[in-house]
Design a protein around this motif. Structure first.
Motif, PDB file in Angstrom:
ATOM      1  N   GLY A 154       0.560  -1.016   0.138  1.00  0.00           N
ATOM      2  CA  GLY A 154      -0.569  -0.180   0.254  1.00  0.00           C
ATOM      3  C   GLY A 154       0.704   1.452   0.067  1.00  0.00           C
ATOM      4  N   VAL A 155       2.137   1.726   1.156  1.00  0.00           N
ATOM      5  CA  VAL A 155       2.147   2.993   1.310  1.00  0.00           C
ATOM      6  C   VAL A 155       3.664   1.946  -0.734  1.00  0.00           C
ATOM      7  N   ALA A 156       4.135   1.655  -0.763  1.00  0.00           N
ATOM      8  CA  ALA A 156       4.673   1.715  -2.522  1.00  0.00           C
ATOM      9  C   ALA A 156       3.627   1.973  -3.134  1.00  0.00           C
ATOM     10  N   ALA A 157       2.532   1.440  -3.143  1.00  0.00           N
ATOM     11  CA  ALA A 157       1.679   2.112  -4.322  1.00  0.00           C
ATOM     12  C   ALA A 157       1.530   4.057  -4.354  1.00  0.00           C
ATOM     13  N   ILE A 158       1.143   4.034  -3.528  1.00  0.00           N
ATOM     14  CA  ILE A 158       0.797   5.557  -3.010  1.00  0.00           C
ATOM     15  C   ILE A 158       2.238   6.455  -3.377  1.00  0.00           C
ATOM     16  N   THR A 159       2.896   6.417  -2.441  1.00  0.00           N
ATOM     17  CA  THR A 159       4.269   7.084  -3.119  1.00  0.00           C
ATOM     18  C   THR A 159       4.728   7.422  -4.616  1.00  0.00           C
ATOM     19  N   LYS A 160       4.703   5.740  -5.137  1.00  0.00           N
ATOM     20  CA  LYS A 160       4.440   5.756  -6.156  1.00  0.00           C
ATOM     21  C   LYS A 160       3.657   6.622  -7.329  1.00  0.00           C
ATOM     22  N   PHE A 161       2.386   6.762  -7.240  1.00  0.00           N
ATOM     23  CA  PHE A 161       1.398   7.533  -7.777  1.00  0.00           C
ATOM     24  C   PHE A 161       1.680   8.907  -7.347  1.00  0.00           C
ATOM     25  N   ILE A 162       2.272   9.075  -6.010  1.00  0.00           N
ATOM     26  CA  ILE A 162       2.629  10.655  -5.558  1.00  0.00           C
ATOM     27  C   ILE A 162       3.606  11.287  -6.962  1.00  0.00           C
ATOM     28  N   ASP A 163       5.035  10.235  -6.753  1.00  0.00           N
ATOM     29  CA  ASP A 163       5.903  10.052  -7.704  1.00  0.00           C
ATOM     30  C   ASP A 163       6.062   9.881  -8.840  1.00  0.00           C
ATOM     31  N   ALA A 207      -1.962  -2.029  -8.947  1.00  0.00           N
ATOM     32  CA  ALA A 207      -1.073  -3.670  -9.341  1.00  0.00           C
ATOM     33  C   ALA A 207      -0.758  -4.572  -7.795  1.00  0.00           C
ATOM     34  N   GLU A 208      -0.039  -2.934  -7.337  1.00  0.00           N
ATOM     35  CA  GLU A 208       0.921  -3.163  -6.004  1.00  0.00           C
ATOM     36  C   GLU A 208      -1.100  -2.688  -4.719  1.00  0.00           C
ATOM     37  N   LEU A 209      -1.679  -1.970  -5.611  1.00  0.00           N
ATOM     38  CA  LEU A 209      -2.898  -1.232  -3.961  1.00  0.00           C
ATOM     39  C   LEU A 209      -3.804  -2.260  -4.272  1.00  0.00           C
ATOM     40  N   ALA A 210      -3.939  -3.031  -5.226  1.00  0.00           N
ATOM     41  CA  ALA A 210      -4.405  -4.021  -5.759  1.00  0.00           C
ATOM     42  C   ALA A 210      -4.812  -5.507  -4.586  1.00  0.00           C
ATOM     43  N   ILE A 211      -3.189  -5.384  -4.933  1.00  0.00           N
ATOM     44  CA  ILE A 211      -2.820  -7.004  -3.714  1.00  0.00           C
ATOM     45  C   ILE A 211      -2.354  -6.377  -2.533  1.00  0.00           C
ATOM     46  N   ALA A 212      -2.501  -5.186  -2.149  1.00  0.00           N
ATOM     47  CA  ALA A 212      -2.489  -4.745  -0.484  1.00  0.00           C
ATOM     48  C   ALA A 212      -3.569  -4.836  -0.309  1.00  0.00           C
ATOM     49  N   CYS A 213      -4.674  -4.249  -1.205  1.00  0.00           N
ATOM     50  CA  CYS A 213      -6.411  -4.610   0.036  1.00  0.00           C
ATOM     51  C   CYS A 213      -6.594  -5.250   0.222  1.00  0.00           C
ATOM     52  N   GLY A 214      -6.044  -6.974  -1.400  1.00  0.00           N
ATOM     53  CA  GLY A 214      -7.041  -8.124  -1.656  1.00  0.00           C
ATOM     54  C   GLY A 214      -6.184  -9.073  -0.446  1.00  0.00           C
TER      55      GLY A 214
END
Length: 332
Positions: free
Chosen positions: A26-35, A63-70
């Motif tokens: 989740g953190v990896a996905a959010i920070t990649k979206f921001i940067d 994909a990372e966010l989907a994995i985090a939620c799943g």
């Protein structure tokens, strides 16, 4: 073995791993979206075609966010664990290949929140996460994924204390490891020295990608200064720079000649040359010409004046080459 005689200990361990891995993705996905800019650059450096980098820089955090939620839901745990394992395996392979080639660009694993040059610690970290994902999948196949709220709701105070203590120890270990890594000096290859300015440029005659051969004298025969760019078909920063080089060749064709000296076969260089429409590409067998110019890193560039003499220090890296080009364009 049962934990408090209500849930197997493995259920609790799996639940904690699911929560931890979900937080990481989740953190990896959010920070990649921001940067997004840094993510695109990282994707290119890992070897992605530049044309696909914008798309991949969006699909990857999705994909990372989907994995985090799943990983948070019992019904999707198995599928998410497999997806996490595949993504992490892709990371491990890409990191391993780049390290083997000596590429240590910033990973941008967590955007601007945490970005360090690639190293063996990056590889080990992703391997560890892959082991966790594999364990979650294996455990869910054997006993079925546990319901996170139900598992946590039935913990006694003593069990909560033990779980919290284990979590604090894990967080402290991660923080300590990151702080220790920050204190360690980042090993960067020394800047190549190159040849002294105004020395005679070493002559060469190399196979031209377009056919035949091309020599230093032929490249200088148009009466224009020559910018030699030493590249590598497997170098991530080189691949990211090729589209710019094509633009430079077109925009500054009246002022100077820009030639690329790569190594390997035509087949090995085909994708980069064809995709970017590069011209004046010369191929050396290994690094024999680059070594005579002192260009031990790629990409690296040097200026040769119309008299066939070295006219600039070596410029290493994309930023250094851009600055050198700007200086040359202004001077001429």
């Amino acid at each position: 073995m049962f934990f408090g005689r209500r849930f197997p200990l493995m259920h609790l361990i799996t639940v904690l791993l699911r929560l931890g891995l979900s937080a990481v993705f989740g953190v990896a996905a959010i920070t990649k979206f921001i940067d997004q800019r840094g993510t695109r650059e990282a994707v290119k450096n890992f070897g992605s075609p530049p044309s696909l980098a914008p798309t991949l820089s969006i699909l990857l955090p999705i994909a990372e966010l989907a994995i985090a939620c799943g990983l948070l839901f019992a019904t999707t745990t198995s599928v998410s664990a497999v997806a996490a394992l595949l993504v992490l395996a892709l990371f491990v392979v890409a990191i391993g290949i780049n390290l083997a080639r000596g590429n240590t660009h910033d990973c941008h694993c967590f955007g601007q929140l945490y970005s360090r040059p690639l190293g063996w610690a990056t590889l080990v970290r992703n391997l560890m996460f892959a082991v966790f994902a594999g364990f979650i999948w294996w455990q869910s196949r054997i006993e079925g994924p546990a319901c996170i709220p139900n598992t946590l709701a039935h913990l006694s105070q003593a069990e909560w204390l033990m779980a919290s203590l284990a979590l604090l120890i894990a967080v402290a270990a991660v923080v300590y490891a990151q702080q220790r890594q920050k204190r360690l000096p980042v090993e960067t290859p020394p800047t190549p020295q190159g040849l002294p300015i105004d020395t005679v440029a070493p002559p060469f005659e190399l196979v031209a990608y377009e056919g035949g051969t091309r020599s230093l004298d032929q490249l200088l025969s148009h009466g224009k200064p020559l910018l030699l760019v030493f590249t590598n078909p497997n170098c991530g920063p080189c691949v990211a720079l090729f589209s710019e080089i094509k633009d430079w060749q077109q925009a500054h064709s009246e002022q100077l000649t820009i030639a690329l000296i790569s190594f390997g076969t035509i087949k090995e260089n085909f994708v980069n040359v064809a995709r970017n429409g590069l011209g004046q590409v010369l191929l050396e067998k290994k690094r024999e010409v680059a070594e005579t110019y002192g260009a031990t890193l790629t990409p690296t560039a040097v200026m040769v004046n119309t008299n066939g003499r070295i006219a600039s220090p070596l410029a290493a890296g994309a930023d250094g080459i851009r600055k050198l080009l700007t200086t040359v364009v202004v001077s001429y």
